[in-house]
Write an enzyme that holds these catalytic residues in place. Structure first.
Site: not given
Length: 406
Positions: A96, A111, A213, A364
């Site tokens: 969001l 979505k 991202c 990670c």
């Protein structure tokens, strides 16, 4: 969504004029549509013919995420008649911050469904077609065939090469965008009229070398800045106005608030695209064979929990190394892990920090970066090193579900 370092062949002049309109005009606009699109209709370059082309256009958007959100909203507002959405993901709270097509009430919802609701609220005259599947070589050509134009807002290299090749095989243009942190890039690829994505990136970067991202972060408003440029290019291609970004990559720095342009030419020596391939393997995301997969030393989240308990009791010794970035570590971390970011290990800077006579477990976020560091350390002669399968996401799922997921 991931970014890249631009490299290309010698520059050449991009097309100075617009291409022919991509879409034939629809028959007419209703009185309600004339009122809705009046600000387009009074622009001489768009006018009634351009708006009728938009009404007749079929545009497919890959991903209803950071870039897909503004692109879908502005294409719907512009009056694109049919919008297809390819997305098999669900809305998460962390979306969001940038995926403005979704709201709080959509968390946990598909979505694609959420995006359709927002589009219908904005412009009920748009026909929304959902493809709730993961785009793959097995379905891309069939899905793409029903559209005039493709917009690619994905954040991984395998999908970008797949979109490129499928669009090239079908002779369709596509608009590409990429974002990471404060940087964005946009271009138009159309193999029939100019360069395609492979002319810009003939080879994919090594796995883990370019963060997504989700790993590197992204300024939320950057999605709107790049996504709106993508929608702008789509409108120009559909209506045949202006100078498209074919043969040009637009590069944006949100911190400096600068735009610069890179020219890209078609590689005359490149092999023609004749079929779809194995894009996971091409991007180095899959081992070459089962033996290679078995040779990658991993520990599961449950195994690591047991190892940490044994270490705390003094029954074992090993180093748990977190190869993420400091910002990620500050959000959530595994107790007892030491932060040594991937880039500083791969550069050799932090190699002296790693013991060669002790077991090492790397982790990670999801496993890609730790696998890359593991391979590098093996090349440097480290033999007692493993990595956490599924990364900290799997640790949270199995061991500490109360911790935040980012």
């Amino acid at each position: 969504m991931g970014n890249e370092t631009i490299t290309s062949g010698p520059a050449q002049s991009a097309a100075q004029h617009s291409l022919p309109p991509l879409v034939e005009p629809a028959g007419s606009l209703t009185p309600e549509e004339v009122q809705r699109y009046s600000r387009h209709l009074i622009i001489p370059e768009v006018g009634m013919p351009g708006q009728l082309r938009l009404k007749n256009a079929r545009v497919l958007v890959i991903g209803a995420g950071g870039l897909g959100s503004p692109a879908l909203l502005y294409l719907a507002a512009a009056g694109v008649g049919t919008l297809g959405i390819v997305d098999d993901d669900v809305v998460e709270a962390s979306n969001l911050q940038r995926q403005v097509i979704h709201g709080v009430s959509d968390v946990g919802r598909a979505k694609a469904e959420s995006a359709r609701s927002s589009i219908e609220e904005l412009n009920p005259g748009v026909d929304v077609v959902l493809h709730r599947v993961r785009l793959a070589a097995s379905n891309a050509l069939e899905i793409f065939a029903g559209y005039d134009l493709i917009l690619d807002g994905t954040d991984n290299f395998a999908t970008r090469y797949l979109v490129n090749d499928a669009a090239a095989l079908l002779g369709k243009p596509y608009v590409w965008g990429s974002i990471l942190r404060f940087d964005g890039q946009v271009s138009v690829f159309w193999d029939a009229h100019g360069p395609n994505y492979r002319d810009l990136y003939p080879q994919a970067p090594p796995p883990g070398s370019v963060p997504s991202c989700a790993e590197g972060g992204v300024l939320g408003v950057l999605c709107a800045q790049i996504g709106s440029v993508m929608a702008n290019e789509a409108v120009k291609l559909i209506t045949g106005i202006g100078r498209p970004l074919l043969g040009r990559v637009l590069i944006f720095d949100a911190l400096a608030m600068t735009w610069r342009e890179l020219r890209v030419r078609k590689d005359p020596d490149a092999a023609p695209i004749t079929a779809l391939g194995d894009y996971e393997a091409f991007c180095g995301l899959l081992p070459a064979d089962d033996d290679a997969a078995a040779a990658v030393p991993v520990v599961t989240a449950a195994e690591l929990a047991g190892m940490l308990a044994s270490r705390q009791d003094g029954r074992s010794r090993f180093e748990l190394i977190d190869v993420r970035e400091p910002g990620e570590y500050s959000i959530v971390n595994i107790p007892g892990a030491r932060l040594l970011p991937q880039g500083r290990i791969l550069s050799g800077e932090l190699l002296p920090e790693l013991p060669r006579d002790e077991d090492i477990v790397l982790h990670c976020k999801s496993g890609a970066r730790s696998a890359a560091v593991l391979a590098f350390l093996q090349q440097q002669g480290f033999v007692r090193v493993k990595h956490l399968e599924g990364g900290i996401l799997e640790w949270i799922r199995q061991v500490e579900p109360a911790k935040p997921v980012y």
